[in-house]
Design an enzyme around this catalytic site. Sequence first.
Site, mmCIF file in Angstrom:
data_model
loop_
_atom_site.group_PDB
_atom_site.id
_atom_site.type_symbol
_atom_site.label_atom_id
_atom_site.label_comp_id
_atom_site.label_asym_id
_atom_site.label_seq_id
_atom_site.Cartn_x
_atom_site.Cartn_y
_atom_site.Cartn_z
ATOM 1 N N HIS A 18 0.831 -1.210 0.000
ATOM 2 C CA HIS A 18 0.000 0.000 0.000
ATOM 3 C C HIS A 18 0.865 1.260 0.000
ATOM 4 O O HIS A 18 0.550 2.235 -0.667
ATOM 5 C CB HIS A 18 -0.934 0.000 1.220
ATOM 6 C CG HIS A 18 -1.980 -1.078 1.131
ATOM 7 N ND1 HIS A 18 -3.283 -0.818 0.797
ATOM 8 C CD2 HIS A 18 -1.896 -2.417 1.295
ATOM 9 C CE1 HIS A 18 -3.962 -1.958 0.764
ATOM 10 N NE2 HIS A 18 -3.142 -2.936 1.081
ATOM 11 N N THR A 20 3.980 1.690 -1.121
ATOM 12 C CA THR A 20 4.793 1.878 -2.332
ATOM 13 C C THR A 20 4.097 2.742 -3.395
ATOM 14 O O THR A 20 4.681 3.718 -3.854
ATOM 15 C CB THR A 20 5.211 0.500 -2.899
ATOM 16 O OG1 THR A 20 5.921 -0.181 -1.880
ATOM 17 C CG2 THR A 20 6.065 0.623 -4.136
ATOM 18 N N ASN A 78 -11.803 -8.963 17.299
ATOM 19 C CA ASN A 78 -12.227 -9.695 16.113
ATOM 20 C C ASN A 78 -11.437 -10.985 16.000
ATOM 21 O O ASN A 78 -10.293 -10.996 15.547
ATOM 22 C CB ASN A 78 -12.044 -8.830 14.864
ATOM 23 C CG ASN A 78 -12.784 -9.449 13.688
ATOM 24 O OD1 ASN A 78 -12.620 -10.633 13.423
ATOM 25 N ND2 ASN A 78 -13.616 -8.674 13.029
ATOM 26 N N ASP A 116 -6.083 5.754 0.575
ATOM 27 C CA ASP A 116 -6.190 4.336 0.284
ATOM 28 C C ASP A 116 -7.649 3.863 0.357
ATOM 29 O O ASP A 116 -8.429 4.358 1.178
ATOM 30 C CB ASP A 116 -5.374 3.573 1.325
ATOM 31 C CG ASP A 116 -5.038 2.165 0.900
ATOM 32 O OD1 ASP A 116 -3.853 1.902 0.675
ATOM 33 O OD2 ASP A 116 -5.960 1.324 0.797
ATOM 34 N N VAL A 338 15.474 -5.944 -1.005
ATOM 35 C CA VAL A 338 16.267 -5.658 -2.210
ATOM 36 C C VAL A 338 15.540 -4.572 -2.993
ATOM 37 O O VAL A 338 14.375 -4.297 -2.723
ATOM 38 C CB VAL A 338 16.394 -6.909 -3.113
ATOM 39 C CG1 VAL A 338 17.150 -8.017 -2.412
ATOM 40 C CG2 VAL A 338 15.021 -7.399 -3.567
ATOM 41 N N GLN A 340 13.657 -4.329 -5.868
ATOM 42 C CA GLN A 340 13.039 -5.185 -6.897
ATOM 43 C C GLN A 340 13.032 -4.488 -8.258
ATOM 44 O O GLN A 340 13.208 -5.109 -9.294
ATOM 45 C CB GLN A 340 11.607 -5.529 -6.473
ATOM 46 C CG GLN A 340 10.858 -6.311 -7.519
ATOM 47 C CD GLN A 340 9.696 -7.060 -6.922
ATOM 48 O OE1 GLN A 340 9.883 -7.878 -6.022
ATOM 49 N NE2 GLN A 340 8.519 -6.808 -7.398
ATOM 50 N N TRP A 358 0.040 -6.627 -6.599
ATOM 51 C CA TRP A 358 -0.228 -5.781 -7.768
ATOM 52 C C TRP A 358 0.939 -4.863 -8.138
ATOM 53 O O TRP A 358 1.161 -4.566 -9.311
ATOM 54 C CB TRP A 358 -1.520 -4.991 -7.582
ATOM 55 C CG TRP A 358 -1.937 -4.364 -8.859
ATOM 56 C CD1 TRP A 358 -1.975 -3.044 -9.161
ATOM 57 C CD2 TRP A 358 -2.337 -5.052 -10.058
ATOM 58 N NE1 TRP A 358 -2.381 -2.863 -10.466
ATOM 59 C CE2 TRP A 358 -2.603 -4.082 -11.044
ATOM 60 C CE3 TRP A 358 -2.492 -6.407 -10.402
ATOM 61 C CZ2 TRP A 358 -3.018 -4.399 -12.330
ATOM 62 C CZ3 TRP A 358 -2.903 -6.732 -11.683
ATOM 63 C CH2 TRP A 358 -3.155 -5.736 -12.635
ATOM 64 N N GLU A 363 5.214 -3.589 -12.026
ATOM 65 C CA GLU A 363 6.656 -3.432 -12.266
ATOM 66 C C GLU A 363 7.102 -4.370 -13.388
ATOM 67 O O GLU A 363 7.879 -3.986 -14.266
ATOM 68 C CB GLU A 363 7.436 -3.713 -10.978
ATOM 69 C CG GLU A 363 7.268 -2.589 -9.957
ATOM 70 C CD GLU A 363 7.505 -3.026 -8.520
ATOM 71 O OE1 GLU A 363 8.096 -4.106 -8.290
ATOM 72 O OE2 GLU A 363 7.089 -2.285 -7.598
ATOM 73 N N GLN A 380 -4.533 -11.945 -5.042
ATOM 74 C CA GLN A 380 -3.510 -12.420 -5.974
ATOM 75 C C GLN A 380 -3.986 -13.402 -7.043
ATOM 76 O O GLN A 380 -3.442 -13.446 -8.148
ATOM 77 C CB GLN A 380 -2.326 -12.988 -5.180
ATOM 78 C CG GLN A 380 -1.636 -11.889 -4.356
ATOM 79 C CD GLN A 380 -0.834 -12.389 -3.185
ATOM 80 O OE1 GLN A 380 -0.599 -13.586 -3.059
ATOM 81 N NE2 GLN A 380 -0.415 -11.494 -2.301
HETATM 82 BR BR1 BUP Z 1 9.811 -8.314 -0.663
HETATM 83 C C1 BUP Z 1 10.318 -6.808 -1.595
HETATM 84 N N1 BUP Z 1 12.010 -5.349 -2.369
HETATM 85 O O1 BUP Z 1 12.590 -7.113 -1.112
HETATM 86 P P1 BUP Z 1 3.420 -6.081 -3.890
HETATM 87 C C2 BUP Z 1 9.380 -6.036 -2.204
HETATM 88 N N2 BUP Z 1 9.759 -4.912 -2.883
HETATM 89 O O2 BUP Z 1 11.458 -3.589 -3.614
HETATM 90 P P2 BUP Z 1 3.097 -7.392 -1.272
HETATM 91 C C3 BUP Z 1 11.088 -4.573 -2.984
HETATM 92 O O3 BUP Z 1 7.639 -3.940 -2.531
HETATM 93 P P3 BUP Z 1 0.345 -6.736 -1.041
HETATM 94 C C4 BUP Z 1 11.694 -6.458 -1.652
HETATM 95 O O4 BUP Z 1 8.903 -4.180 -5.807
HETATM 96 C C5 BUP Z 1 6.747 -3.943 -4.665
HETATM 97 O O5 BUP Z 1 6.823 -2.639 -5.144
HETATM 98 C C6 BUP Z 1 8.130 -4.574 -4.701
HETATM 99 O O6 BUP Z 1 4.279 -4.933 -3.226
HETATM 100 C C7 BUP Z 1 8.719 -4.043 -3.443
HETATM 101 O O7 BUP Z 1 3.350 -7.243 -2.859
HETATM 102 C C8 BUP Z 1 6.405 -3.895 -3.199
HETATM 103 O O8 BUP Z 1 4.110 -6.601 -5.083
HETATM 104 C C9 BUP Z 1 5.580 -5.071 -2.749
HETATM 105 O O9 BUP Z 1 2.072 -5.512 -4.143
HETATM 106 O O10 BUP Z 1 1.919 -6.459 -0.920
HETATM 107 O O11 BUP Z 1 4.278 -6.942 -0.535
HETATM 108 O O12 BUP Z 1 2.683 -8.794 -1.085
HETATM 109 O O13 BUP Z 1 0.059 -7.954 -0.211
HETATM 110 O O14 BUP Z 1 -0.305 -5.502 -0.484
HETATM 111 O O15 BUP Z 1 0.072 -6.946 -2.490
#
Ligand code: BUP
Length: 459
Positions: A18, A20, A78, A116, A338, A340, A358, A363, A380
Site C-alpha cells: 500500500h 509503495t 475480532n 487508500d 532488495v 526489486q 499488484w 513493475e 492475488q
Molecule cells: Br519483498 C520486496 N524489495 O525485497 P506487492 C518487495 N519490494 O522492492 P506485497 C522490494 O515492494 P500486497 C523487496 O517491488 C513492490 O513494489 C516490490 O508490493 C517491493 O506485494 C512492493 O508486489 C511489494 O504488491 O503487498 O508486498 O505482497 O500484499 O499488499 O500486495
Amino acid sequence: ITASPPHIALLPSAGMGHLTPFLRLASMLSSRSCTVTFITASPSVSAAESSHISFFLSQHPQVKHIEFQVLPCKPSSNPTTDDPFFLQFEATNRSVHHLYPSLASASPPLSAIFSDFAVASSIAPVAADLGIPNYIISTTSCKFFCLMAYLPVLLSDPLSFSSSLSEVNIPGIISLPLPSIPPPFKNPSHLFTSLIATNAQALSKAKGILMNTFDDFEPETLAAINSGRVLDTLPPILPIGPLETFEPKNELDQSYLPWLDSQSAESVVYVSFGSRTAMSSAQIRELSKGLERSGYRFLWVLKTSKVDKDDKEELKDLLEESFFDRSKNKGRVVKGWVSQQDILEHPAIGGFLNHCGWNSVMEAARKGIPMLAWPQHGDQRVNAEVVEKAGLGIWERKWGWGLEGLVSGEEIGKKIVELMEDEKLRVLARKVGENAGKATGIGGKSEKVLTEVLEYLEQ
Ligand code: BUP
C-alpha cells in the site's frame, strides 16, 4: 489570475504493497510542482515501512509530513484474524477523524485528499467537512477492485459464493472463477471482508478512483466499470499506471549484483513472493528443489514471516548446506530487502516467479518481463487471471492458495522451464512493456488522465 498547482494530501494504509504506490505518486506529484503532504500512521507495522518513509522524506525535503497516532489495534475484538496489517487497517479507520485539525490548518489550503481504499469510509466525512474532493487510490487490479466494489451486493445474497456455482457473477465482468475469490469473502464477519464491504459502500462519495493500471492491460474491465455496468453509483475509474518508480536505495543488500552482472541476457529467473508471504519451510525446500531441477539460473529473495520484524531465521537454517554448495554458480538466495525495481530492470532477468502482488505485476508490466504467477492470498489469484489474460504470464491454477497444500519441486521445476522457454510469451510480454511505456509517456492515456485530474484541482 493564473492557477497554481494543487496541494494534495496523501494517506496510505498499512503494508509495503500500500505504501509503495503512494510514495511513487507523491514523488510524481511533487515533480509536477504540486504541494504534497504525506500522512503516515504511527506506529507502522513493518520496519520496511518506517525506513522507506524516512528515506523518502529525506530525499524529498519539499514534501510536508503529518504523522498521526493510530489508536491501539484490538486483536481480541475480532477473532477472525490476527493479521497485523488487517488489524492496523481497522485501527486506522478508527483514528482518521483525528486528522481533521491538521488538515484544516494546512497551508496553502488543501485541494484534495488522495487516500487508500482501506480508509475510504473514514476519510469521506473528513473530506466532506473540509469541503474538498477525495480521490481513492486503488492498490490492486481493476478486476479485483470491481469484486471489492460489488462485495456488499454479493454479501447480501447467501448464494453468491455457493460451492454449487463455478463462477461469481458481477455484471459486466467476465469470468471470476469461485476458486479465485479470497476465502475470507465467504465469511461476512471476517475482518478482511467487513473492512472491504464497509469501505466499498463509501466509494460513491469519492470524486474518482485513481488506479495503478493502464487501459491496454485491463481494457474490458475498465470499459465495464466505467460504463456503469458493474455498479451505477461509482465515480470515474481513472487508470494512471504503471506508476513511475521511486526506489530508495538505503541499506540495501546488493551482494548479488556482481554475480547478476556476469550472467547472460534474459537467463536468470527472479523469485520473490512480496513482503507479506510467510511460506512454510517445507514449501521453501520444494521451491529450492524446483529451482535446481529447472536448470535455470536464479535470484531468490526469501522471506519467512508476514512482518519483517519477526523474520529471524537465517538462510542456513532454512536450506541445506548442500543446496548452497550445488547452486554456488547457478544462483543467489537473498534475505532482506532488495530493490526489486533495479532487479527487474537488469538485463540478465528473463522471468519472474511471483505471487502477483499488484505492485510487482505493474513493475513486471513496465519492463515486459514474463511472469510465472503463483498467487498466495488476497487479491492475488484474481490478479493472476489478469496477468494471464494480458499476455504477461502463465499460471498453474491447480497449485491453489499458499499454505493450502505442498507444490512439489518437480512441478515447480517443470513450470519454470515452461516460463523460460516460452518464446511466444516473451514476445507478448515485451509488447505489454511497450504498451505500458506508451501509456505513461507524454500524451499517453495514463499520463493524460493524471494531467486532467491535476488541472481540475488547480487552485
Ligand atoms: Br519483498 C520486496 N524489495 O525485497 P506487492 C518487495 N519490494 O522492492 P506485497 C522490494 O515492494 P500486497 C523487496 O517491488 C513492490 O513494489 C516490490 O508490493 C517491493 O506485494 C512492493 O508486489 C511489494 O504488491 O503487498 O508486498 O505482497 O500484499 O499488499 O500486495
